[in-house]
Design a protein around this motif. Structure first.
Motif, PDB file in Angstrom:
ATOM      1  N   VAL A 215      41.342  44.200  32.193  1.00  0.00           N
ATOM      2  CA  VAL A 215      40.745  44.139  30.857  1.00  0.00           C
ATOM      3  C   VAL A 215      40.749  45.513  30.213  1.00  0.00           C
ATOM      4  O   VAL A 215      41.084  45.672  29.029  1.00  0.00           O
ATOM      5  N   LEU A 220      41.217  45.128  26.145  1.00  0.00           N
ATOM      6  CA  LEU A 220      40.483  43.929  25.749  1.00  0.00           C
ATOM      7  C   LEU A 220      38.972  44.105  25.835  1.00  0.00           C
ATOM      8  O   LEU A 220      38.231  43.131  25.661  1.00  0.00           O
ATOM      9  N   LEU A 242      45.262  37.108  29.734  1.00  0.00           N
ATOM     10  CA  LEU A 242      44.791  38.077  30.723  1.00  0.00           C
ATOM     11  C   LEU A 242      45.202  37.665  32.124  1.00  0.00           C
ATOM     12  O   LEU A 242      45.730  38.472  32.907  1.00  0.00           O
TER      13      LEU A 242
END
Length: 292
Positions: A215, A220, A242
């Motif tokens: 992440v 993100l 992801l």
């Protein structure tokens, strides 16, 4: 030993002369450790209160008749609470110094002092009992004062602890509000194992920490949150993207490196020999630059 302050209250100025005459020759300081600090000629209660206040011993010297007795009783009732002790002394009738037996007055004065002393001895046991009570009360007071000091210190510590807890509670409340806001803004919550198995049923679920690092690497953060076995995201597509990236990363990490083609040893050695035997001359570089 402290000197006893004695004051004598008489009816008028003529009585002052009689008492003063009787006091001459009396060694009251050496015999009784007392001093006659004032002889007060008045029958006015307010004046008597002002003049007698604070005395250790007050002698009310009035005539021996009924009028003198009534006056002495009235003054006693008014002044007994203002001095240490009050004693009555009877003066012979008549106010003319020439007709008064001074020796009789002197004797009565000494008897009055003796009576006052004996009465003081009578109250001595009561005084000692009161003194012991006072000492006991003082000990209890000191104990209570120490307890008060300890409780005050404990109270101050509790106030400080309460302030710290309030600050911590406020911090946790703000943090909780932030988490609630974040969760409210996150439309979807997914279990990591379920989301992974929906995409890669045959593959083992990767470690949660690995997904969390992905992440961060993918930028993100703020859109996707990973923790406690869940993924919080605004869109399911972000979750799938992801997890596919994580899968690809794991696949690349596990893929073996392809082997390099082998060359014959003789050819390599020949090439090395050629390289080692090649000699570059200055004129060759010059011709190369000219395009020859």
């Amino acid at each position: 030993m402290a000197i006893v302050d004695v004051r004598i209250l008489v009816e008028g100025a003529s009585d002052v002369e009689v008492v003063s005459k009787a006091l001459q020759g009396l060694a009251l300081g050496s015999e009784y450790n007392i001093t006659i600090s004032a002889i007060i000629p008045t029958t006015n209660v307010e004046i008597a209160k002002s003049a007698a206040a604070g005395a250790d011993l007050l002698i009310i010297a009035t005539d021996a008749d009924r009028v003198g007795r009534d006056l002495a009783e009235r003054l006693y009732g008014e002044l007994s609470e203002m001095v240490g002790h009050v004693e009555r002394m009877k003066l012979p009738l008549g106010h003319d110094l020439e007709h008064v037996d001074v020796e009789l007055v002197k004797k009565e004065l000494k008897n009055t002092l003796v009576r006052a002393g004996l009465k003081s001895l009578q109250v001595l046991p009561e005084y000692m009992a009161l003194r012991n009570q006072l000492l006991d009360l003082k000990g209890r007071y000191d104990g209570l004062a120490e307890e008060h000091r300890r409780l005050k210190e404990e109270h101050e510590n509790l106030i400080q602890t309460n302030e710290e807890l309030r600050a911590e509670n406020e911090r946790l409340r703000e943090e909780n509000e932030s988490l609630k806001a974040l969760l409210e803004n996150s439309r979807n919550v997914y279990r990591i194992d379920e989301a992974w198995k929906s995409l890669f049923p045959a593959e083992p679920v990767p470690d949660e920490a690995y997904i969390g690092r992905a992440v961060e690497k993918l930028g993100l953060a703020g859109k996707v949150i990973v923790g406690q076995g869940y993924i919080f995201a605004e869109d399911r597509n972000l979750v799938d993207e992801l997890l596919r990236t994580v899968y690809l990363s794991l696949s690349i990490a596990e893929e073996p490196e392809p082997p390099r083609p082998e060359q014959p040893t003789s050819e390599v050695e020949e090439d090395l020999e050629v390289i080692e035997s090649t000699e570059v001359k200055p004129e060759d570089l010059e011709n190369l630059l000219k395009g020859q």
